[in-house]
Design an enzyme around this catalytic site. Structure first.
Site, PDB file in Angstrom:
ATOM      1  N   SER A  83     -40.373  20.764 -67.936  1.00  0.00           N
ATOM      2  CA  SER A  83     -40.395  20.425 -69.326  1.00  0.00           C
ATOM      3  C   SER A  83     -39.573  19.534 -69.578  1.00  0.00           C
ATOM      4  O   SER A  83     -40.199  18.453 -70.352  1.00  0.00           O
ATOM      5  CB  SER A  83     -40.259  21.770 -70.264  1.00  0.00           C
ATOM      6  OG  SER A  83     -41.148  22.816 -70.005  1.00  0.00           O
TER       7      SER A  83
ATOM      8  N   LYS B 157     -30.753  25.901 -79.232  1.00  0.00           N
ATOM      9  CA  LYS B 157     -31.373  24.870 -78.675  1.00  0.00           C
ATOM     10  C   LYS B 157     -32.082  24.253 -79.406  1.00  0.00           C
ATOM     11  O   LYS B 157     -32.429  24.412 -80.934  1.00  0.00           O
ATOM     12  CB  LYS B 157     -32.453  25.332 -77.484  1.00  0.00           C
ATOM     13  CG  LYS B 157     -31.872  25.689 -76.257  1.00  0.00           C
ATOM     14  CD  LYS B 157     -32.850  25.557 -75.174  1.00  0.00           C
ATOM     15  CE  LYS B 157     -32.379  25.815 -73.785  1.00  0.00           C
ATOM     16  NZ  LYS B 157     -33.235  25.754 -72.618  1.00  0.00           N
TER      17      LYS B 157
ATOM     18  N   ARG C 130     -39.294  26.217 -57.585  1.00  0.00           N
ATOM     19  CA  ARG C 130     -39.863  25.145 -57.212  1.00  0.00           C
ATOM     20  C   ARG C 130     -39.259  24.525 -56.078  1.00  0.00           C
ATOM     21  O   ARG C 130     -39.657  24.054 -55.052  1.00  0.00           O
ATOM     22  CB  ARG C 130     -39.707  23.849 -58.238  1.00  0.00           C
ATOM     23  CG  ARG C 130     -40.579  24.210 -59.522  1.00  0.00           C
ATOM     24  CD  ARG C 130     -40.201  23.327 -60.829  1.00  0.00           C
ATOM     25  NE  ARG C 130     -38.992  23.774 -61.166  1.00  0.00           N
ATOM     26  CZ  ARG C 130     -38.352  23.411 -62.378  1.00  0.00           C
ATOM     27  NH1 ARG C 130     -38.791  22.701 -63.143  1.00  0.00           N
ATOM     28  NH2 ARG C 130     -37.043  23.803 -62.599  1.00  0.00           N
TER      29      ARG C 130
ATOM     30  N   HIS D  45     -46.149  25.584 -65.052  1.00  0.00           N
ATOM     31  CA  HIS D  45     -46.257  26.823 -65.708  1.00  0.00           C
ATOM     32  C   HIS D  45     -47.439  27.562 -65.536  1.00  0.00           C
ATOM     33  O   HIS D  45     -47.749  28.793 -65.146  1.00  0.00           O
ATOM     34  CB  HIS D  45     -45.829  27.021 -67.127  1.00  0.00           C
ATOM     35  CG  HIS D  45     -44.560  26.555 -67.656  1.00  0.00           C
ATOM     36  ND1 HIS D  45     -44.086  25.342 -68.267  1.00  0.00           N
ATOM     37  CD2 HIS D  45     -43.047  26.798 -66.966  1.00  0.00           C
ATOM     38  CE1 HIS D  45     -42.913  25.120 -68.331  1.00  0.00           C
ATOM     39  NE2 HIS D  45     -42.257  26.168 -67.452  1.00  0.00           N
TER      40      HIS D  45
HETATM   41  O1  PNS Z   1     -37.689  28.320 -68.966  1.00  0.00           O
HETATM   42  P1  PNS Z   1     -36.124  28.678 -68.964  1.00  0.00           P
HETATM   43  O2  PNS Z   1     -35.460  27.865 -70.043  1.00  0.00           O
HETATM   44  O3  PNS Z   1     -35.857  28.173 -67.457  1.00  0.00           O
HETATM   45  O4  PNS Z   1     -36.020  30.175 -69.134  1.00  0.00           O
HETATM   46  C1  PNS Z   1     -34.804  30.833 -69.070  1.00  0.00           C
HETATM   47  C2  PNS Z   1     -34.934  32.285 -69.453  1.00  0.00           C
HETATM   48  C3  PNS Z   1     -35.484  32.085 -71.074  1.00  0.00           C
HETATM   49  C4  PNS Z   1     -35.753  33.016 -68.594  1.00  0.00           C
HETATM   50  C5  PNS Z   1     -33.519  32.801 -69.637  1.00  0.00           C
HETATM   51  O5  PNS Z   1     -32.362  31.902 -70.180  1.00  0.00           O
HETATM   52  C6  PNS Z   1     -33.285  34.011 -70.260  1.00  0.00           C
HETATM   53  O6  PNS Z   1     -33.774  35.042 -69.823  1.00  0.00           O
HETATM   54  N1  PNS Z   1     -32.808  34.218 -71.745  1.00  0.00           N
HETATM   55  C7  PNS Z   1     -32.489  35.224 -72.395  1.00  0.00           C
HETATM   56  C8  PNS Z   1     -31.049  35.813 -72.305  1.00  0.00           C
HETATM   57  C9  PNS Z   1     -31.008  36.544 -71.386  1.00  0.00           C
HETATM   58  O7  PNS Z   1     -31.601  37.559 -71.020  1.00  0.00           O
HETATM   59  N2  PNS Z   1     -29.697  36.258 -70.695  1.00  0.00           N
HETATM   60  C10 PNS Z   1     -29.454  37.083 -69.286  1.00  0.00           C
HETATM   61  C11 PNS Z   1     -30.067  36.444 -67.812  1.00  0.00           C
HETATM   62  S1  PNS Z   1     -29.273  35.347 -67.613  1.00  0.00           S
END
Ligand code: PNS
Length: 157
Positions: A127, A40, A89, A16
């Site tokens: 993570s 979560k 990645r 990150h």
């Molecule tokens: O680090 P991560 O867990 O891969 O991040 C995922 C994240 C937080 C970017 C994604 O889950 C997100 O944007 N969640 C917020 C809800 C949302 O906007 N959902 C619509 C897009 S799928």
């Protein structure tokens, strides 16, 4: 241009941090946005994750750390940001990330997702991998910033 780098960051890894550092010359401002997800069960609280990311990015002048809940595009709109930044990645990331980028576009036409290829040394890193190693007593000092490594050590000892 303002970019939002959204994620769980539980915890922030060197992968990150690599994305954050490399995004600095590309945007006027980069907002690292930690998602508050009540569904979560995180290792670290959102406040702790903000503290961890703030500490290891304190040398970066145009980076700020924040948290948000709800839809990422709504948060971006609120911040006046039209770019979401995500790291890629491996090929399996691409499928998930492309789906997310397309979904976000249906929610707000004004949003663009910019992908940065993760530096290859970190292409295996997540993570979840960090948590799994730490949980079984392995060292994660080569995978996370020093301050996070200390927090993980305290958590498991
Ligand atoms: O680090 P991560 O867990 O891969 O991040 C995922 C994240 C937080 C970017 C994604 O889950 C997100 O944007 N969640 C917020 C809800 C949302 O906007 N959902 C619509 C897009 S799928």
């Amino acid at each position: 241009m303002i970019a939002i780098y959204p994620g769980s960051f539980d915890p922030v890894t060197l992968g990150h941090l690599d994305i954050i550092e490399r995004s600095v010359p590309l945007f006027e401002r980069v907002i690292v946005a930690v998602l508050c997800n009540p569904h979560k069960n995180p290792l670290f609280t959102v406040e702790k994750r903000i503290e961890q990311i703030s500490y290891c990015t304190k040398h970066l002048k145009n980076v700020e750390i924040d948290s948000f809940s709800g839809l990422t595009v709504e948060y971006a709109r609120l911040k006046g940001a039209k770019v979401l930044l995500r790291g890629l990645r491996v090929l399996s990331d691409f499928e998930k990330e492309l789906q997310m980028a397309h979904t976000n576009k249906t929610l707000w036409e004004g949003i663009e997702t910019v992908f940065l290829a993760t530096t290859k040394e970190y292409s295996f890193l997540s993570s979840s991998v960090v948590k799994e190693i730490a949980q079984f007593g392995g060292s994660v000092t080569h995978l996370v910033p020093e301050n996070v490594s200390r927090d993980i050590y305290s958590y498991y000892s």
